[in-house]
Design an enzyme around this catalytic site. Structure first.
Site, short mmCIF file in Angstrom:
data_model
loop_
_atom_site.label_atom_id
_atom_site.label_comp_id
_atom_site.label_asym_id
_atom_site.label_seq_id
_atom_site.Cartn_x
_atom_site.Cartn_y
_atom_site.Cartn_z
N HIS A 43 0.84 -1.20 0.00
CA HIS A 43 0.00 0.00 0.00
C HIS A 43 0.89 1.25 0.00
O HIS A 43 2.12 1.17 0.01
CB HIS A 43 -0.99 -0.02 1.16
CG HIS A 43 -0.37 -0.11 2.52
ND1 HIS A 43 0.51 0.84 3.00
CD2 HIS A 43 -0.49 -1.03 3.50
CE1 HIS A 43 0.87 0.51 4.22
NE2 HIS A 43 0.30 -0.63 4.55
N HIS B 187 3.79 1.71 2.46
CA HIS B 187 5.05 1.06 2.09
C HIS B 187 5.79 1.92 1.08
O HIS B 187 7.01 2.10 1.16
CB HIS B 187 4.80 -0.32 1.46
CG HIS B 187 4.08 -1.28 2.35
ND1 HIS B 187 2.86 -1.82 2.03
CD2 HIS B 187 4.39 -1.77 3.57
CE1 HIS B 187 2.47 -2.63 3.00
NE2 HIS B 187 3.37 -2.61 3.96
N CYS C 9 -2.32 -9.82 20.68
CA CYS C 9 -3.03 -9.43 19.45
C CYS C 9 -2.37 -10.16 18.28
O CYS C 9 -1.19 -9.96 18.02
CB CYS C 9 -2.97 -7.92 19.21
SG CYS C 9 -3.64 -7.47 17.59
N CYS D 51 -1.05 -7.81 15.54
CA CYS D 51 0.24 -7.19 15.85
C CYS D 51 1.34 -8.21 16.09
O CYS D 51 2.51 -7.86 16.12
CB CYS D 51 0.15 -6.32 17.10
SG CYS D 51 -0.90 -4.90 16.93
N CYS E 137 -6.84 -3.58 21.11
CA CYS E 137 -5.54 -3.28 20.52
C CYS E 137 -5.54 -1.86 19.95
O CYS E 137 -6.42 -1.50 19.18
CB CYS E 137 -5.24 -4.27 19.41
SG CYS E 137 -3.85 -3.75 18.39
N HIS F 213 -5.34 -2.21 16.04
CA HIS F 213 -6.36 -2.94 15.29
C HIS F 213 -7.79 -2.74 15.81
O HIS F 213 -8.74 -3.06 15.11
CB HIS F 213 -6.04 -4.44 15.28
CG HIS F 213 -4.80 -4.76 14.50
ND1 HIS F 213 -3.56 -4.87 15.10
CD2 HIS F 213 -4.60 -4.93 13.18
CE1 HIS F 213 -2.68 -5.13 14.17
NE2 HIS F 213 -3.25 -5.16 13.00
N LYS G 112 -7.69 5.24 7.81
CA LYS G 112 -6.43 4.57 8.07
C LYS G 112 -6.17 3.50 7.01
O LYS G 112 -7.08 2.78 6.61
CB LYS G 112 -6.53 3.93 9.46
CG LYS G 112 -5.25 3.39 9.98
CD LYS G 112 -5.45 2.93 11.42
CE LYS G 112 -4.28 2.04 11.82
NZ LYS G 112 -4.37 1.57 13.18
N LYS H 40 -4.38 -3.16 5.60
CA LYS H 40 -4.54 -4.16 4.56
C LYS H 40 -5.71 -5.08 4.86
O LYS H 40 -6.33 -5.61 3.96
CB LYS H 40 -3.26 -4.98 4.43
CG LYS H 40 -2.22 -4.24 3.61
CD LYS H 40 -0.91 -4.95 3.66
CE LYS H 40 -0.32 -4.89 5.05
NZ LYS H 40 1.00 -5.49 5.10
#
Ligand SMILES: [Zn+2]
Length: 519
Positions: free
Chosen positions: A20, A23, A129, A132, A146, A149, A305, A308
């Site tokens: 995305h 990156h 999590c 994570c 989390c 997330h 946000k 993915k």
């Protein structure tokens, strides 16, 4: 000028999804630094790769009903292939599940820490999590969820290997406060020092091999445990240099144990792992530390946000390869470099990308190059007047000021990249583009040309001076833009290349982009 070796690395993302724009931000930042330092004469090694052994990949493959190896191979290829559309100059790209250099390096690194007495077995229960791959303390959760997330962590109880992080608080503080390990920006350095000051707890370094589904690298001497992400993923920065063959391996000696710089780029979400865990692991193994960690913040897309796991149509359309195909590599790189602040999150929309490219690259630089090369053809038959003519007849002030600004530009971009502040560097470039366009208005070369035709020798010398300054500005911009926009920089350089005597016939170097389709 110092031309020490510079080793630059991006983090290696876990690859349970497609690349995305976040990156792309880190890859492009690293690429700009690599190109900048190569241009300055430094030997540079730019490395990226993928964290294939992450448990998240195991979960993603199970959800998809495919094998982990297939998922990893497909997604890793999508990451490596970004170097085409984003024009990334990677020297190396490590895939941790299949690169033969990786596993021996991870094992050697683990054993070096074990030999220091820093790895021990402990039974552990905690809130975990899976998104994570991390245990959380209750105080770290956000209303029991989390913070990354928004999901409720599971209670997990298991026997793990633990690392004695607590032993390294003093040494880490000393490395960071002395500046031997730079953390930029300063707010991130303070955050790391505060975290260390709050007390360091030992952390879990392995997982039961059964939970990892047999994926990953077994703990040396304890095959029921798989090495967890820290030694495996962070270790890539040295395993790719052949550390598995021992600390005498030539690439390792040169890039990691040599006198040059070792710079990691990383997002704020993995700051603690890069600035606390990783240096402590290296101290434990008796290995040199990185010299700098450059931390970037996050992007949002249309206010949401990037995640993915929640990749909707908008996120897919904002994938870096799709954007580069639609708008070109220059526009994508320029938005990432020009709009994303050094601290604070930035919001991406295709409209903003198009507006920025049209303002700076089409109306700004493209227009400048087109006007300047056309005037050199119209008034001087395509031959750029020698800069020695600048003084003849008195150089108009705007042209002299432009030449001075161009003289300062390389030091300004270099200083901005040393911090690093990509937005400041590109703002310096944009400022000179704007000044050069204003110089055309201020000096009105068409009026000087009419006066010259009427027999005014002062006007003739001034026109020479103005055209020389403007062409010089275009050439400076081409050179200074090269690390940021290698494609457009080459076009500008070619348009202003008078080496065979005459400039090529003027051609548009950057056409305006169309507005994105209404969504
Ligand atoms: Zn999470």
């Amino acid at each position: 000028m110092s031309t020490a070796d510079i080793y630059l690395s991006t983090t290696i993302p876990y690859i349970n999804g497609r690349p995305h724009l976040g990156h792309a931000l880190e890859f492009v930042q690293a690429d700009v630094l690599a190109r900048h330092y190569r241009q300055a004469g430094h030997p540079v090694r730019l490395q990226s790769g993928t964290d294939d052994n992450s448990l998240k990949n195991v979960l993603a493959a199970a959800a998809e009903g495919t094998s982990v190896a297939d998922l990893v191979s497909r997604n890793s290829a999508a990451f490596e292939a970004l170097s085409g559309p984003l024009q990334l100059s990677f020297d190396d790209f490590i895939r941790t599940s299949s690169d033969p250099r990786h596993r021996p390096g991870v094992e050697r690194f683990w054993r070096a820490c074990a030999a220091s007495g820093d790895l021990y077995r402990k039974s552990y229960q905690g809130l975990y999590c899976t998104g994570c791959e991390q245990f959380y303390r209750i105080a770290e959760l956000d209303g029991g969820r989390c913070p990354e997330h928004g999901t409720e962590p599971e209670t997990v109880s298991e026997e793990n290997w633990f690392f004695r992080l607590s032993r390294y608080a003093g040494q880490l503080t000393e490395e960071i406060t002395s500046g031997r390990l730079r953390i930029e920006p300063a707010a991130r350095r303070r955050e790391v020092l505060a975290f260390i000051g709050g007390g360091l707890e030992d952390f879990s370094a392995s997982r039961p091999a059964s939970r990892a589904g047999g994926w990953g690298i077994p703990v040396p001497g304890d095959p029921d445990q798989a090495i967890y992400v820290w030694w495996d993923a962070l270790g890539n920065y040295i395993t790719s240099l052949g550390y598995g063959d021992g600390p005498e391996a030539p690439e390792y000696r040169r890039w990691w144990a040599g006198p040059g710089q070792r710079i990691h780029l990383a997002g704020k979400g993995v700051l603690r792992f890069h600035a606390v865990y990783w240096p402590a692991m290296l101290l434990s193994a008796g290995l040199p530390l990185p010299t700098a960690i450059y931390v970037h913040d996050y992007l949002t897309i249309g206010g949401a946000k990037i995640s993915k796991s929640a990749a909707g149509p908008a996120a897919r359309a904002a994938g870096p390869a799709a954007l580069a195909a639609a708008y070109g590599p220059d526009a994508v790189r320029w938005w990432l470099l020009r709009e994303v602040p050094r601290t604070g999150d930035a919001d991406f929309t295709p409209e903003r990308l198009v507006a920025r490219a049209n303002e700076d690259l089409a109306n700004g630089l493209g227009n400048l190059v087109s006007r300047v090369t056309s005037m050199v053809h119209r008034y001087r038959d395509g031959v750029v007047p020698a800069t020695g003519d600048l003084a003849a007849g008195g150089t108009p002030a705007a042209a002299a000021e432009l030449a001075a600004a161009c003289g300062r530009l390389p030091a300004e971009t270099a200083a901005a990249l040393a911090r690093p502040d990509f937005r400041a560097a590109t703002a310096a470039l944009a400022s000179v583009i704007g000044q050069a366009n204003r110089c055309i208005e201020d000096t009105a070369p068409w009026r000087l040309a009419r006066a010259e035709t009427a027999g005014d020798p002062v006007a003739a010398g001034q026109l020479d001076a103005v055209l020389a300054a403007l062409t010089g500005a275009c050439r400076t911009l081409a050179a200074e833009l090269a690390p940021f926009l290698p494609g457009l920089s080459a076009k500008v350089a070619a348009a202003c290349d008078g080496s065979p005597g005459r400039l090529p016939a003027p051609e548009p170097v950057y056409p305006r982009l169309d507005a994105p389709p209404a969504s």
